[in-house]
Design a protein around this motif. Structure first.
Motif, PDB file in Angstrom:
ATOM      1  N   PHE A  37       0.819  -1.207   0.000  1.00 39.83           N
ATOM      2  CA  PHE A  37       0.000   0.000   0.000  1.00 39.83           C
ATOM      3  C   PHE A  37       0.856   1.262   0.000  1.00 39.83           C
ATOM      4  O   PHE A  37       0.436   2.298  -0.535  1.00 39.83           O
ATOM      5  N   GLY A  38       2.043   1.192   0.597  1.00 38.89           N
ATOM      6  CA  GLY A  38       2.946   2.329   0.499  1.00 38.89           C
ATOM      7  C   GLY A  38       3.342   2.593  -0.942  1.00 38.89           C
ATOM      8  O   GLY A  38       3.384   3.742  -1.399  1.00 38.89           O
ATOM      9  N   ALA A  39       3.628   1.514  -1.690  1.00 36.96           N
ATOM     10  CA  ALA A  39       3.948   1.649  -3.110  1.00 36.96           C
ATOM     11  C   ALA A  39       2.752   2.187  -3.882  1.00 36.96           C
ATOM     12  O   ALA A  39       2.892   3.032  -4.780  1.00 36.96           O
ATOM     13  N   ALA A  40       1.567   1.697  -3.540  1.00 35.36           N
ATOM     14  CA  ALA A  40       0.358   2.201  -4.195  1.00 35.36           C
ATOM     15  C   ALA A  40       0.159   3.681  -3.903  1.00 35.36           C
ATOM     16  O   ALA A  40      -0.301   4.449  -4.770  1.00 35.36           O
ATOM     17  N   GLY A  41       0.507   4.101  -2.687  1.00 32.79           N
ATOM     18  CA  GLY A  41       0.404   5.512  -2.340  1.00 32.79           C
ATOM     19  C   GLY A  41       1.345   6.371  -3.159  1.00 32.79           C
ATOM     20  O   GLY A  41       0.971   7.451  -3.640  1.00 32.79           O
ATOM     21  N   VAL A  42       2.575   5.912  -3.337  1.00 32.98           N
ATOM     22  CA  VAL A  42       3.537   6.648  -4.171  1.00 32.98           C
ATOM     23  C   VAL A  42       3.014   6.761  -5.602  1.00 32.98           C
ATOM     24  O   VAL A  42       3.026   7.842  -6.209  1.00 32.98           O
ATOM     25  N   ALA A  43       2.553   5.636  -6.143  1.00 31.75           N
ATOM     26  CA  ALA A  43       2.038   5.643  -7.518  1.00 31.75           C
ATOM     27  C   ALA A  43       0.825   6.554  -7.651  1.00 31.75           C
ATOM     28  O   ALA A  43       0.692   7.299  -8.634  1.00 31.75           O
ATOM     29  N   PHE A  44      -0.058   6.513  -6.664  1.00 29.83           N
ATOM     30  CA  PHE A  44      -1.273   7.337  -6.711  1.00 29.83           C
ATOM     31  C   PHE A  44      -0.928   8.825  -6.678  1.00 29.83           C
ATOM     32  O   PHE A  44      -1.486   9.627  -7.446  1.00 29.83           O
ATOM     33  N   VAL A  45       0.001   9.203  -5.830  1.00 27.23           N
ATOM     34  CA  VAL A  45       0.403  10.607  -5.729  1.00 27.23           C
ATOM     35  C   VAL A  45       1.049  11.065  -7.031  1.00 27.23           C
ATOM     36  O   VAL A  45       0.744  12.160  -7.543  1.00 27.23           O
ATOM     37  N   CYS A  46       1.941  10.236  -7.562  1.00 32.26           N
ATOM     38  CA  CYS A  46       2.632  10.618  -8.799  1.00 32.26           C
ATOM     39  C   CYS A  46       1.654  10.718  -9.972  1.00 32.26           C
ATOM     40  O   CYS A  46       1.689  11.695 -10.742  1.00 32.26           O
ATOM     41  N   VAL A  55       6.967  16.116 -12.353  1.00 32.33           N
ATOM     42  CA  VAL A  55       6.783  15.267 -11.167  1.00 32.33           C
ATOM     43  C   VAL A  55       8.101  14.619 -10.772  1.00 32.33           C
ATOM     44  O   VAL A  55       8.425  14.513  -9.583  1.00 32.33           O
ATOM     45  N   LEU A  56       8.881  14.181 -11.766  1.00 31.30           N
ATOM     46  CA  LEU A  56      10.187  13.597 -11.478  1.00 31.30           C
ATOM     47  C   LEU A  56      11.089  14.600 -10.775  1.00 31.30           C
ATOM     48  O   LEU A  56      11.791  14.260  -9.815  1.00 31.30           O
ATOM     49  N   VAL A  57      11.061  15.848 -11.264  1.00 35.55           N
ATOM     50  CA  VAL A  57      11.839  16.895 -10.600  1.00 35.55           C
ATOM     51  C   VAL A  57      11.365  17.081  -9.155  1.00 35.55           C
ATOM     52  O   VAL A  57      12.170  17.235  -8.232  1.00 35.55           O
ATOM     53  N   GLY A  58      10.041  17.039  -8.966  1.00 34.71           N
ATOM     54  CA  GLY A  58       9.506  17.154  -7.615  1.00 34.71           C
ATOM     55  C   GLY A  58       9.969  16.022  -6.713  1.00 34.71           C
ATOM     56  O   GLY A  58      10.282  16.238  -5.539  1.00 34.71           O
ATOM     57  N   LEU A  59      10.025  14.821  -7.269  1.00 33.97           N
ATOM     58  CA  LEU A  59      10.506  13.680  -6.486  1.00 33.97           C
ATOM     59  C   LEU A  59      11.969  13.858  -6.110  1.00 33.97           C
ATOM     60  O   LEU A  59      12.387  13.532  -4.989  1.00 33.97           O
ATOM     61  N   ILE A  60      12.753  14.374  -7.039  1.00 30.81           N
ATOM     62  CA  ILE A  60      14.173  14.593  -6.762  1.00 30.81           C
ATOM     63  C   ILE A  60      14.346  15.646  -5.675  1.00 30.81           C
ATOM     64  O   ILE A  60      15.188  15.522  -4.777  1.00 30.81           O
ATOM     65  N   VAL A  61      13.523  16.696  -5.736  1.00 26.12           N
ATOM     66  CA  VAL A  61      13.611  17.765  -4.741  1.00 26.12           C
ATOM     67  C   VAL A  61      13.230  17.260  -3.354  1.00 26.12           C
ATOM     68  O   VAL A  61      13.845  17.637  -2.340  1.00 26.12           O
ATOM     69  N   THR A  62      12.205  16.407  -3.295  1.00 26.43           N
ATOM     70  CA  THR A  62      11.745  15.903  -1.990  1.00 26.43           C
ATOM     71  C   THR A  62      12.536  14.686  -1.514  1.00 26.43           C
ATOM     72  O   THR A  62      12.348  14.248  -0.376  1.00 26.43           O
ATOM     73  N   ALA A  63      13.414  14.157  -2.360  1.00 30.63           N
ATOM     74  CA  ALA A  63      14.177  12.954  -1.984  1.00 30.63           C
ATOM     75  C   ALA A  63      14.979  13.140  -0.706  1.00 30.63           C
ATOM     76  O   ALA A  63      15.028  12.238   0.141  1.00 30.63           O
ATOM     77  N   PRO A  64      15.644  14.302  -0.501  1.00 26.88           N
ATOM     78  CA  PRO A  64      16.388  14.471   0.759  1.00 26.88           C
ATOM     79  C   PRO A  64      15.512  14.362   2.002  1.00 26.88           C
ATOM     80  O   PRO A  64      15.959  13.872   3.041  1.00 26.88           O
ATOM     81  N   VAL A  65      14.255  14.811   1.892  1.00 28.62           N
ATOM     82  CA  VAL A  65      13.345  14.713   3.036  1.00 28.62           C
ATOM     83  C   VAL A  65      13.061  13.247   3.352  1.00 28.62           C
ATOM     84  O   VAL A  65      13.099  12.818   4.518  1.00 28.62           O
ATOM     85  N   VAL A  66      12.777  12.471   2.306  1.00 23.52           N
ATOM     86  CA  VAL A  66      12.506  11.048   2.500  1.00 23.52           C
ATOM     87  C   VAL A  66      13.757  10.336   3.009  1.00 23.52           C
ATOM     88  O   VAL A  66      13.687   9.490   3.916  1.00 23.52           O
ATOM     89  N   ALA A  67      14.912  10.705   2.417  1.00 25.06           N
ATOM     90  CA  ALA A  67      16.164  10.083   2.856  1.00 25.06           C
ATOM     91  C   ALA A  67      16.450  10.396   4.313  1.00 25.06           C
ATOM     92  O   ALA A  67      16.939   9.541   5.066  1.00 25.06           O
ATOM     93  N   SER A  68      16.144  11.621   4.718  1.00 24.83           N
ATOM     94  CA  SER A  68      16.355  11.997   6.118  1.00 24.83           C
ATOM     95  C   SER A  68      15.439  11.201   7.034  1.00 24.83           C
ATOM     96  O   SER A  68      15.862  10.746   8.116  1.00 24.83           O
ATOM     97  N   ALA A  69      14.199  11.002   6.612  1.00 19.65           N
ATOM     98  CA  ALA A  69      13.268  10.205   7.412  1.00 19.65           C
ATOM     99  C   ALA A  69      13.730   8.754   7.483  1.00 19.65           C
ATOM    100  O   ALA A  69      13.636   8.112   8.540  1.00 19.65           O
ATOM    101  N   GLU A  70      14.238   8.247   6.372  1.00 20.16           N
ATOM    102  CA  GLU A  70      14.735   6.866   6.362  1.00 20.16           C
ATOM    103  C   GLU A  70      15.947   6.723   7.273  1.00 20.16           C
ATOM    104  O   GLU A  70      16.074   5.752   8.031  1.00 20.16           O
ATOM    105  N   ARG A  71      16.835   7.691   7.210  1.00 23.53           N
ATOM    106  CA  ARG A  71      18.015   7.644   8.071  1.00 23.53           C
ATOM    107  C   ARG A  71      17.623   7.705   9.540  1.00 23.53           C
ATOM    108  O   ARG A  71      18.228   7.047  10.388  1.00 23.53           O
ATOM    109  N   ALA A  72      16.595   8.500   9.836  1.00 21.57           N
ATOM    110  CA  ALA A  72      16.155   8.640  11.222  1.00 21.57           C
ATOM    111  C   ALA A  72      15.679   7.316  11.804  1.00 21.57           C
ATOM    112  O   ALA A  72      15.940   7.010  12.977  1.00 21.57           O
TER     113      ALA A  72
END
Length: 750
Positions: A424-433, A460-477
């Motif tokens: 469902f997390g993958a489905a959420g990513v696909a749905f948002v994109c 949208v790809l550019v948006g994903l790249i821009v938000t990637a550090p936020v996701v990476a930071s959450a993953e690192r946390a």
């Protein structure tokens, strides 16, 4: 080779998603394998790993039981093994089923135990890809793999030799086969589903049942609908079943599933003697599901619904904020995925005509037409409440929180819940994109801007790249704390096992410490003796003198003693280890012990103690020398007190010091059979501070003469005359007060 490469190239062109999925699953397997050999190089602090590996080694030798024979069983009893006496002979078996050990044994057959962990992880990732594809589409399936692999719970638990990951792999295999059977009507896929869930039941019965509940509900609904559509045939005079495939499929699943349930009960009968008594229940009868008094070993708790609710609330919060990919972000995406699945089926719930349709034109549940994407999504979602509510009925989560294992490895009892969360997390990513692409395209058209879907995708790809550090930071946390905690323990374990690095044993017997009692491989599960007692090395827990002597007599091997200095803190802090070669004298012994004089010492006394009494001796020359040195300010760092003492044939005594008194006389009688003879040298300093050297020698004073095990266990105790491992003498590298040193020697008495 060229032909293989050509086929791969063709597949990459025709079915790129499948090739990418294969690459990602392989990467997951390699990642878990690397974690297993690096992060858990000496295994985790969950000593159940040793239980599974013991059982795996036994299966490779075709054994279900360990039979110690003449060896005292309590010295070589592995952690979580059940002791059973049959016909006067002792046999031992693990409290877990042999399924996970059999999986781990495959890795050993391939050359490395850890290979099995990588294969299990890769298999689970492949299954999640197929389930995501079945519930949504192949892109969602692909996205499910990194979301699964990004979950700290998946990475840590999959990298350990525990049964949770293998059972989940079997459950996922069941789900994939079930969906295929439901969609194709194939009895073979149905049989495959039955075999998978049957083996999962054999591995972890309660876990398998909880995961299977939504699928069982789907089967019952399918059967009910098919039965309602059946009818009476006046011509044939019986009921006619319209959807025979549904009944045939259900039967194909049920028969092998029931067969493995029977196999599970048969295994119970073989090892426990009762088909309804599982090995874990034979080990701890009150360690099971249900409310009431729960107990395992020395821990007992009244498990109430209120406590279950508190534990479930806590573990649910931790699971969705700390143990899934990107923590709360991953959970939010999974929630969006659930909403996406509901939105996809909105025409089922909105009033007729609102979407320019009517009730007759809407999709209906039809078991005969195959399992739809929506049905797969509903069943997968239902796994979440089944797992969380079902595990609330089991006190294991409370116990895991209490002993800290869940803090290190995650809520492993809820490992199955990662499957729907990843999908469902993958489905959420696909749905948002997809929603963002559609929104941008539509907004562009309304504004008169020529924004094609291709350009919208780029934005949208550019948006994903821009938000990637936020996701990476959450993953690192979410990764940092559990990984750092386990790294710390691995470093401590590396220091603990340092004396064994590069050491090859040949026909050896190694006595190990017992901070948790008489359990072999608990906590030192890295030190295991394989499937029996005939290998290069056997490990035995250090115990009473009588038992240690019995072990030595039964094994007739080269003996060693593994010990350490420090407090055992579950590997949170390192200890200072040492391994000593032991020698067994079959005659009286003349020993010499020289101990260093602590810097602040003012007086010294010497005692010899046995169970039969003690004798006290004075050291007048040493005392005068200390006083003179202290008054003159000379360096006393090399001063020592030497004690010459003898053990046997019937007594122990100090030879070079003056006798002052005791419970009996100068020579202290030895106890019959196995006992200890202790040499105690105590220095008292200013203000009553003290340092005591205590040497404990194992002695057997039997009808055939005296036997002495040398060297003794030596402790250096502060402010007390007796202490535990925190005072063990491990050589001059240990952390002791100034002036402390020990030198000793022994020889056969002339």
């Amino acid at each position: 080779m060229r032909s293989l490469l050509r086929r791969v190239g063709v597949a990459a062109c025709e079915r790129p998603e499948r090739v990418l999925a294969a690459f990602l699953t392989l990467a997951v397997g390699v990642l878990v394998y690397e974690l297993a050999i690096d992060l858990f190089a000496y295994h985790s602090v969950n000593d159940d790993e040793g239980v599974y590996l013991y059982q795996a080694a036994m299966l490779l030798e075709g054994k279900l039981f360990l039979r110690p024979g003449a060896i005292p069983w309590d010295a070589v009893r592995p952690w979580f093994f059940v002791v059973d006496e049959v016909g006067g002979d002792v046999r031992m078996y693990g409290k877990y089923s042999p399924v996970a050990p059999a999986v781990f044994a495959v890795g050993r057959l391939l050359g490395d135990w850890n290979i099995a962990l990588g294969l299990v992880a890769a298999g689970t990732a492949a299954g999640v890809y197929l389930l995501g594809s079945a519930a949504f589409d192949r892109r969602v399936g692909l996205l499910s793999i990194p979301l699964l692999a990004g979950s700290p719970l998946f990475l840590l638990t999959s990298s350990t030799f525990l049964s949770y990951a293998p059972t989940t792999a079997l459950n996922v295999a069941f789900a994939v086969a079930y969906v295929r059977a439901a969609r194709t009507g194939s009895r073979r896929w149905g049989a495959g589903a039955g075999v998978a869930i049957g083996i999962a039941f054999f591995a972890r019965p309660y876990t398998a049942v909880l995961f299977a509940l939504p699928f069982i509900a789907h089967t019952l609904v399918s059967l009910g609908v098919s039965w309602r559509r059946s009818g009476w045939s006046p011509r044939l005079g019986d009921w006619q079943v319209r959807d025979r495939t549904v009944f045939a499929r259900s039967l194909a699943i049920a028969i092998p599933g029931a067969a493995f349930v029977g196999l599970t009960l048969a295994y119970n009968a073989v090892v426990t003697g009762d088909v309804l008594t599982f090995p874990y229940a034979a080990f701890a009868p009150n360690d099971g599901i249900g409310f009431g008094t729960r107990e395992i070993l020395n821990y007992e708790r009244e498990y109430t619904p209120e406590l279950a609710a508190d534990v479930t609330a806590r573990v649910t919060e931790d699971f969705f904020t700390e143990w899934v990919a990107a923590g709360t972000i991953g959970t939010a995406l999974a929630a969006v995925g659930v909403l996406a699945a509901v939105w996809r089926e909105r025409d089922r719930f909105l009033p007729a005509g609102l979407l320019d349709d009517d009730a007759e034109s809407r999709p209906r549940f039809d078991p005969a037409s195959g399992m739809s994407e929506s049905e797969v999504a509903v069943v997968l979602f239902a796994v979440l409440p089944a797992v969380f509510l079902g595990e609330a009925y089991f006190w294991g989560t409370h116990n895991g929180l209490r002993n800290g294992l869940i803090d290190l490895l995650g809520p492993f009892y809820h490992f199955d819940a990662l499957v729907p969360v990843a999908v469902f997390g993958a489905a959420g990513v696909a749905f948002v994109c997809r929603g963002a692409v559609s929104l941008l395209s539509e907004r562009g058209r309304k504004l008169g801007v020529g924004l094609s879907r291709r350009r919208a995708r780029l934005l949208v790809l550019v948006g994903l790249i821009v938000t990637a550090p936020v996701v990476a930071s959450a993953e690192r946390a979410v990764l940092d704390d559990p990984f750092a905690a386990n790294e710390r323990r691995t470093e401590s374990l590396e220091a603990t096992y340092e004396p064994f690095e590069g050491r090859d044993f040949d026909d050896a017997l190694v006595f190990t410490p017992d901070p948790y009692g008489d359990w072999q491989a608990h906590p030192f599960q890295y030190l295991r003796y394989g499937s029996g007692y005939d290998g290069d090395v056997v490990y035995a827990t250090d115990g009473s003198p009588e038992r240690d002597l019995d072990v030595l007599a039964a094994m007739n091997r080269t003996p060693y003693r593994f010990t350490y200095r420090g407090d055992w803190t579950g590997a949170y802090n390192p200890v200072n280890p040492e391994i000593q070669r032991l020698r067994v004298f079959d005659e009286p012994v003349s020993a010499t012990t020289a101990v260093g004089v602590p810097a602040s010492a003012e007086s010294v006394s010497v005692r010899v103690e046995t169970p039969e009494g003690y004798a006290r001796y004075s050291v007048p020359d040493a005392a005068r020398s200390n006083e003179t040195a202290r008054s003159s300010g000379t360096d006393r760092s090399n001063e020592t007190v030497t004690v010459e003492w003898t053990i046997g044939p019937d007594a122990a005594r100090v030879e070079n010091l003056r006798y002052e008194g005791g419970s009996r006389w100068r020579s202290v009688p030895l106890a019959d059979d196995g006992a200890e003879v202790d040499l105690v040298v105590t220095f008292v300093g200013v203000g009553g501070s003290s340092v005591t050297y205590r040497q404990e020698v194992t002695v057997d004073n039997g009808e055939e003469g005296v036997r002495v095990v040398w060297p003794p266990e030596t402790r250096v105790c502060r402010l007390t005359t007796e202490c535990g491992y925190e005072g063990t003498w491990v050589g001059p590298d240990g952390d002791y007060v100034d002036g402390v040193s020990v030198e000793m020697d022994a020889r056969a008495a002339s």
